[in-house]
Scaffold this motif. Sequence first.
Motif, PDB file in Angstrom:
ATOM      1  N   ILE A 125       0.856  -1.179   0.000  1.00 18.21           N
ATOM      2  CA  ILE A 125       0.000   0.000   0.000  1.00 18.21           C
ATOM      3  C   ILE A 125       0.898   1.237   0.000  1.00 18.21           C
ATOM      4  O   ILE A 125       1.780   1.369   0.846  1.00 18.21           O
ATOM      5  N   VAL A 126       0.684   2.088  -0.986  1.00 17.34           N
ATOM      6  CA  VAL A 126       1.461   3.317  -1.059  1.00 17.34           C
ATOM      7  C   VAL A 126       0.582   4.462  -0.586  1.00 17.34           C
ATOM      8  O   VAL A 126      -0.537   4.623  -1.062  1.00 17.34           O
ATOM      9  N   ILE A 157      -4.201   2.097  12.047  1.00 16.25           N
ATOM     10  CA  ILE A 157      -4.467   1.252  10.885  1.00 16.25           C
ATOM     11  C   ILE A 157      -3.155   0.767  10.283  1.00 16.25           C
ATOM     12  O   ILE A 157      -3.005  -0.409   9.936  1.00 16.25           O
ATOM     13  N   ILE A 158      -2.191   1.684  10.194  1.00 11.68           N
ATOM     14  CA  ILE A 158      -0.893   1.312   9.624  1.00 11.68           C
ATOM     15  C   ILE A 158      -0.245   0.210  10.456  1.00 11.68           C
ATOM     16  O   ILE A 158       0.284  -0.769   9.924  1.00 11.68           O
ATOM     17  N   ARG A 208       0.747  -3.469   9.155  1.00 17.49           N
ATOM     18  CA  ARG A 208       2.123  -3.931   9.238  1.00 17.49           C
ATOM     19  C   ARG A 208       2.172  -5.292   9.921  1.00 17.49           C
ATOM     20  O   ARG A 208       2.881  -6.193   9.501  1.00 17.49           O
ATOM     21  N   GLY A 209       1.351  -5.419  10.983  1.00 18.15           N
ATOM     22  CA  GLY A 209       1.293  -6.690  11.701  1.00 18.15           C
ATOM     23  C   GLY A 209       0.838  -7.837  10.818  1.00 18.15           C
ATOM     24  O   GLY A 209       1.214  -8.988  11.016  1.00 18.15           O
ATOM     25  N   GLU A 230       6.191  12.784  11.479  1.00 18.17           N
ATOM     26  CA  GLU A 230       5.374  11.624  11.117  1.00 18.17           C
ATOM     27  C   GLU A 230       6.239  10.468  10.686  1.00 18.17           C
ATOM     28  O   GLU A 230       5.999   9.312  11.039  1.00 18.17           O
ATOM     29  N   ILE A 231       7.244  10.796   9.909  1.00 19.57           N
ATOM     30  CA  ILE A 231       8.107   9.739   9.393  1.00 19.57           C
ATOM     31  C   ILE A 231       8.826   9.040  10.535  1.00 19.57           C
ATOM     32  O   ILE A 231       8.901   7.813  10.571  1.00 19.57           O
ATOM     33  N   PHE A 232       9.303   9.842  11.486  1.00 21.00           N
ATOM     34  CA  PHE A 232       9.992   9.218  12.618  1.00 21.00           C
ATOM     35  C   PHE A 232       9.012   8.435  13.499  1.00 21.00           C
ATOM     36  O   PHE A 232       9.408   7.533  14.216  1.00 21.00           O
ATOM     37  N   THR A 233       7.734   8.767  13.432  1.00 18.80           N
ATOM     38  CA  THR A 233       6.746   8.026  14.211  1.00 18.80           C
ATOM     39  C   THR A 233       6.419   6.674  13.585  1.00 18.80           C
ATOM     40  O   THR A 233       6.346   5.670  14.275  1.00 18.80           O
ATOM     41  N   VAL A 234       6.209   6.643  12.265  1.00 12.17           N
ATOM     42  CA  VAL A 234       5.688   5.401  11.684  1.00 12.17           C
ATOM     43  C   VAL A 234       6.699   4.565  10.913  1.00 12.17           C
ATOM     44  O   VAL A 234       6.491   3.366  10.743  1.00 12.17           O
TER      45      VAL A 234
END
Lengths: 348, 494
Positions: free
Chosen positions: B163-164, B183-184, B188-189, B203-207
Motif C-alpha cells: 500500500i502506497v 491502521i498502519i 504492518r502486523g 510523522e516519518i519518525f513516528t511510523v
Amino acid sequence: MRKILREKARELILIGVIIVIGIIVTFIMPAFFSQLNIINVLYSNAVFGIMAMGMMLIITTGNIDVSVGAQYAVSGMVVALVARATGGEQPLLAILAGMGTGMALGLMNGLIVAKLSIPAIVVTLGTLNIMRGTLNLITSGNWIDGLTGPFAKFANLRLLKPINGLGVIHAITGGKGLMVFALPLAVYIWILVMVVTYIFLYRTGVGRDILAVGGNKEAARRVGLSQTKAYLLAFGYMGMLAGLASAIAASKIKIAQPSNGTGYEMKLIAACVIGGTEFSGGVASILGTLLGVLLLGVIDNGLVLTKVPAYWQELATGVIIILAVGSSAFRTMKPGGRRAIKSGGDRK
Amino acid sequence: MQSNAVLETKKISKTYSGIRVLHDIDFSLMPGEVHALVGENGAGKSTLIKIIAGVEAPDDGGELYFQGKRIPHMTAAKSIHLGISVIYQDVSLFPNLSIAENICKGLYHDAFVNWKKINGKAKEILDEMGVQMDVQQKLREISIGKRQLVAIARAITFESKVIVMDEPTAALSSSEVEMLYNIIRTLRGKGVAIVYISHKLDEIFTVADRITVLRDGERIETAPVSEFDQTKLINMMVGRELRFVPMHNHGDTGEVLFEVRGLTQEPAFRDISFACRRGEIVGLTGLVGAGRSELAQAIFGLTHPQSGEMLLQGAPLKVKDANDAIRKGVCYLPEDRRSQGLFQGHSMTRNITAVTLGKQLKRGLINAGLELKTAEKYIREISIRPNLPHINVESLSGGNQQKALIARWLNADPKLLIVDEPTSGVDVGAKLEIHKLLRSLAEQGVCVILISSDLSEVFALSDRILVMRQGRIVNEVAVGEATQEGILQKGLLG
C-alpha cells in the motif's frame, strides 16, 4: 423523506412545472387534458425520448454527440430501403437494420474520440458533416416513400385494448374506455428503452464503470478501467437508439428523407440538461431526462393547442434551459456571493 | 534481504520530454515494513510511485520485480491485480459514486451489480478500521479527510500486499491521524508493506521502519530509521546544510502601510486583524484549509467579506473586484500559477503586460513595441531566463514562470503584494532568487504578505509570522534568533 427531497429536487420541480403548464393550458383549451391528447404527446415524443437516453449516457461520460441527427437520418434511410424492399412485411428486419447502422456510426464516433483523444464535440461535428454529405451525395437529396404493410403500422400498433368493462368508465370516457395501457407500441418501446437504460446504468458492472469514468477519468485510469470501452458503449448505444428511433419515425410518417433529424441534437442536449445531466460527467438521471423530454413536449403541444405561433416554442425552450441550468449553478455557488476561484491547495 | 522483498525496482529511470526525473533508482520493499520515501518537491517520489502502480511506464532498461518475479510491462490493472494499492495525494476516487462503490470498485466482476454484497463488504472493512460512515452516501458529500479513509479502506478491501500512501495526513484532523497510525500498525502486523510519503518529518519518525531519500531524481540513501535524525534527514533531502538564506529586515520598519481589522467571511475565516509596515514582509502560514488563500482572495476583491475593514496608507480601502484592487495598488500572485496565473500558450511578453495594457497604448491602440520594451525591462531587472520575450510562457521553467508573473505585478506598481506559495514547484536556485526579489521589493517600500506552507521559507523571509488555523489567526510571532520552528509547528496543529 428529506433525503429524497434533496436528491430528487430537480425532478420534483420539473413535475411541478409540467403540472402548472398543464393546468394553464387546460384552462384555455380543455382538450389538452384528454387521454387522447396525452397519448398524442407521448406518441409524438417517443422518438426524442428514446434518443435522449443515449445522449444522456454520452454526456455522462463527459462527452457530447452533435451527430445524432445525422445518424438518425442515415439509419432512417437504411430502414426505409429495407422496409420497401420487403414490401413492409418484415418490420423487425427493418428495425434491426436501422439499429445496426446507427450502432456502427456511433461506434465510429466513440472509437475516434477514445483513440485519438479529440474532444467529442469536434469529432462529431466532423462526422455530422461527413454523414450528411455522404447521404446527400448518394440519394441526391431524394426521399424514400411508399412504405406500406405491417412496417407502416407498427409504431402506432395498440397491443392492449382500452379498459371498458365498467359502466362508470364507459360514461366518463365517453365510450372510448380507459386507455392507460392501450398505448401505441412506440410508447412501449420508449418505456422499454428507459428500463433497459436504468438496468444498464445502475445494475450492471459495465454501466457502473461508465459512471466511474465519467466521474473521474484519472481515477478510472488508475484503477484500470477502460475509457475506450466506456466511450464505445456510450456512443454505440446512442447510435443504436438513433437507429431504433428512426425506424419508429419512418413507420409513423411512412417516408424517410436525407434531411431528417436536422437540429435534433440540440433538442436532445436540452432535454438532458433540463433533466439534470451534468456536462462535467458522472451524473445522470433517467427520470430527469424523461421529464425534460416531456416538458419540451408539453410546451410544444400546449402552444399548438392554444394556437400560439410555433416560434414561441424555441423561445420557451431557451428560457427553460437557462432557468434549469441556472438554478443548479445557483445552488452550488459558495456563500459570500461570487464563486471563489478554486484554490489549488484544497486538493479535491 | 533481496530475496524476500515483496517489491523491487532495479535501475528505474524516467524521462519526460527530454528531462530525466528519475535516474537508476534501486528500491526494495520488505513485507511488513513501513518504508518512508522522502524528498523535496520534484525529487521524483510521485513518479516512482506511478511507475510502481503501472500508471507511467519507465524508460527502457529498468526492471520491476514483484515477489521475486519480473514484471516486464506493468499496467494499472495488473498492479491492482498483484496487490499494489496507491492512495494518491489527490485522493483518486469517484465523487459521483457511493462510499461503498468507491471502496469496492473493480473488486467484483459480476455482470450485474450486487448492491447488498458491495454495501456489506464496505461496511465490514470500515468497521474493521473502526470508522463510522454511511456507506451509501455519495463520496462528494463527505470531507476530504474522510475520503482519505475511504481510499485506505479500498486498499484493505483489495487485500493489498503493498500500500502506497502519498501524503496521507495532508487533510486529516489530529484524531484521524491517530486513527491512521493505528491502521498502519495493524496492516504492518499482517505483513503488508507500506510505502509512506510525507514531508512532515515527525510523522516519518513516528511510523517508518526504513527511509529512502530521493533528491533530484537520484536515490541518496536507504537505511533503517534509527540511523537518521531530523537534521541528517533534512540535509540529505536538500543536499546542503542550510536550506534558505535568512533575509530579514535589519533596519527599522516604517509606518503602517496596510491594515486589516476584524475581517470576516464565513465559513473561510473570521475576525482577522493585522498590520503590515513599510519594509516588512509578513509571513502568513497554516495548514491547507486554514483560510489563508481565501483571506488573500478577499483582500484582492475576488470575494467579499461579510464584515471588517481594510486600510491602505491610512485611508479606508474598499475593493469592488480584482480590477479595482489592481488600480488601487493591491496585487495577488495566486497559488497555482498554471491554472490561476499564466495565460498558457501566450508569449512571456503578453503574460507580463496582461494586467497593465493601459500602459502599452499608443494612439489608443496596444503597441507591440511598447509591450516588448516593458517585458525586456523586467527580463533584465529580475533576470528572467532565457532572455527571449517572445518565448511561449509554457516552455519556461517553473521559477522563471513565477518571475514573469511577479514582473506582471511589478508593472502594476503595487503598494501591497500578496504572494501565495511563490516558490512551490520551483527549483532551489530559483527559490533563492525569488526570495531576494521579494526582499528587495519590501526594501523599496512595497508591503509584502507571504503565504507559504513551507516553514523554513516563512522563517527565512518573514519579519513577522501570522499563524492561521481554522480561519483564525492563532499566533503572531516576531522572527528573532530565539524563535524555534517547533513552537510554530505547535501553533499550526493546535
